[in-house]
Each structure stands twice: as structure tokens, then as C-alpha cells.
Design an enzyme around this catalytic site. Sequence first.
Site, PDB file in Angstrom:
ATOM      1  N   THR A 188       0.675  -1.172  -0.037  1.00 14.42           N
ATOM      2  CA  THR A 188       0.225   0.076  -0.057  1.00 14.42           C
ATOM      3  C   THR A 188       0.952   1.234  -0.164  1.00 14.42           C
ATOM      4  OG1 THR A 188      -0.020   0.306   2.219  1.00 14.42           O
ATOM      5  CG2 THR A 188      -1.689  -1.071   1.457  1.00 14.42           C
ATOM      6  N   SER A 190       1.166   3.315   2.271  1.00 11.70           N
ATOM      7  CA  SER A 190       1.698   3.859   3.682  1.00 11.70           C
ATOM      8  C   SER A 190       2.606   2.829   4.090  1.00 11.70           C
ATOM      9  CB  SER A 190       0.399   3.783   4.593  1.00 11.70           C
ATOM     10  OG  SER A 190      -0.196   2.487   4.509  1.00 11.70           O
ATOM     11  N   CYS A 191       2.665   1.453   3.418  1.00 10.32           N
ATOM     12  CA  CYS A 191       3.793   0.654   4.178  1.00 10.32           C
ATOM     13  C   CYS A 191       3.874  -0.431   3.085  1.00 10.32           C
ATOM     14  CB  CYS A 191       3.048   0.134   5.543  1.00 10.32           C
ATOM     15  SG  CYS A 191       3.997  -1.257   6.406  1.00 10.32           S
ATOM     16  N   GLY A 192       5.053  -0.801   2.867  1.00  8.09           N
ATOM     17  CA  GLY A 192       5.409  -1.861   2.110  1.00  8.09           C
ATOM     18  C   GLY A 192       5.545  -3.088   2.673  1.00  8.09           C
ATOM     19  N   VAL A 193       5.412  -3.393   3.849  1.00  7.84           N
ATOM     20  CA  VAL A 193       5.750  -4.524   4.593  1.00  7.84           C
ATOM     21  C   VAL A 193       4.136  -5.169   4.918  1.00  7.84           C
ATOM     22  CG1 VAL A 193       6.354  -5.608   6.554  1.00  7.84           C
ATOM     23  CG2 VAL A 193       7.790  -4.097   5.582  1.00  7.84           C
TER      24      VAL A 193
END
Length: 278
Positions: A119, A121-124
Site C-alpha cells: 500500500t 503507507s507501508c510496503g511490509v
Amino acid sequence: MAAPEQVRRNVTPVRVVAVHGDARSERADALATEEPLEIRAQGPGQEAQRVAVTMRTPGGDFELAAGFLFTEGLVTADDVRRVAYCDDLDDEEQRYNVVTVTLARPFDVDRLSRNFYATSSCGVCGKASLDDIAVRCDVVPPGFTVAADVLVSLPERLREAQRVFDRTGGLHAAGLFDGDGSALSVREDVGRHNAVDKVIGEQLLAGPVPMRDRVLQVSGRASFEIVQKAAVAGIPVVSAVSAPSSLAVDAGGRLGVTVVGFVRDSRCNVYTHPDRIV
């Protein structure tokens, strides 16, 4: 291959109603564009494999695709031979939202056992298991140093280069700087990890990887993933305007990356490998 200018629209015009006390007025405004990018990879004799979808700001799509595959440990710096938009899609509107990276060797499909939905907001957070988060890479060796007065000047230098942020106020940025504080690359995106991949991908496509005499400056916080991406690229220093996370500091200590946070007002906090800051 450069993307056609008409598909590189990173700002979307809108109309808004501005409210100030009892007064209301309609005016034009601009938003940072957010669209999906599907990243595919293929080796000799292979059909293109779908690897990931990330929500990004258009522009630097080829760098983003190459940088993502590299920093996720799916390809090496020498693997990439060509990056292009897909021209075999029935939906013309999505043509410039799908990028294929052609490799010099067969793409290892088994590495796609984890889910790479990222996403803005966060790749993890979209990965299927915590075991898949850690990318295997060499520890960044010592040797590079940067003066503290240069380091604390980087947030302002990064901000000065944020052209789209000036129009929208809604983008993250990542910049690659040398030891003297000269900007080598600055990229903006709705996703902070995308901005980092764009910067690293640009260098990868140009050739000079690893980048062991560079500083990565980011506009927000230092996350685990950003530190790991820097380590994969051999970048020795990650500097952030805001705080690092505990996993970011953990990764920095383990991978040989100097993690610096709260870089503002001529001050900073050095969390790992402080000998690089002189």
C-alpha cells in the site's frame, strides 16, 4: 525508454469548497495523483510474471519497478536488461499502469511464494509471513563518513527539491546525496518506500550499485523496510526527519547501516554505527 509525458501526470486538479469561519468559497486545488502500478518480471523464454501491485504517484515508473525488484532481493543489479510499459493490454487506460522488467536470466518464480501487495503507507504489511520480510544481503562495510553539519542540512535540501509537494502538500520524498551534501537524485511519491525504490532504481539503471559513499535522506520516519532497502543497495547512512522504528534500528545495527533520526533544527540522533558521523 522514457514514459510519454501525458502519462506522467503526478498532480490531479480538483475543485474544493474552502471554509473559513462563516465564509465559504469554491476554488481550484491540486492533489497528488495515486494510481496502481503492476510490476511484472520475465527472463529469456518466459512469459511475464506478475510480481506486485503498489499504489504510487505516476512518474519514475521504470525506476520504481527496477528498484522494487532489486531491493526486495528478487533480482541482482546485473539482471535488468529492459524496462517497458506493457503494450498488450485490452484496457488502454491501464496500459501505463503495468510495467514489465526484462531480465538477463530466468526469473525465479519460486521467490513469489509471498504476497507482495504494497500500500502507499507501508510496503511490509501485505506480506504473507514475517519470515519473508528479511531480505538477505551483505553487511554494509565501514569506511564512509559524513560531516554532521552536512547531514543536518539535508532535510532542507530535500525539501527544496520537492516540486510536486509544493503544489499538493501530500507527498513523501527520498533523496540520494553524496558526502558533500550534493543531491544526486530526488524522487517524490505517495508511498515513502516507493520514493526510495525510485531513487535506488534510477541508480541501478544507470549502473553505479552498490552505493557505498551515499546518504539516503527521507522526508518522514525511518522504517524497517527503508533501512533494509538501503542495505541491499549498499547505502551506508539513512537519515530521517522523524523517528526510526525499533525494527529499523534493529536492522541498521545488524546490516551495518547508520540510522539517523530527528534530523532537524541543526540536530540529530544517531541510533546505530555512529562512527560514520564526524
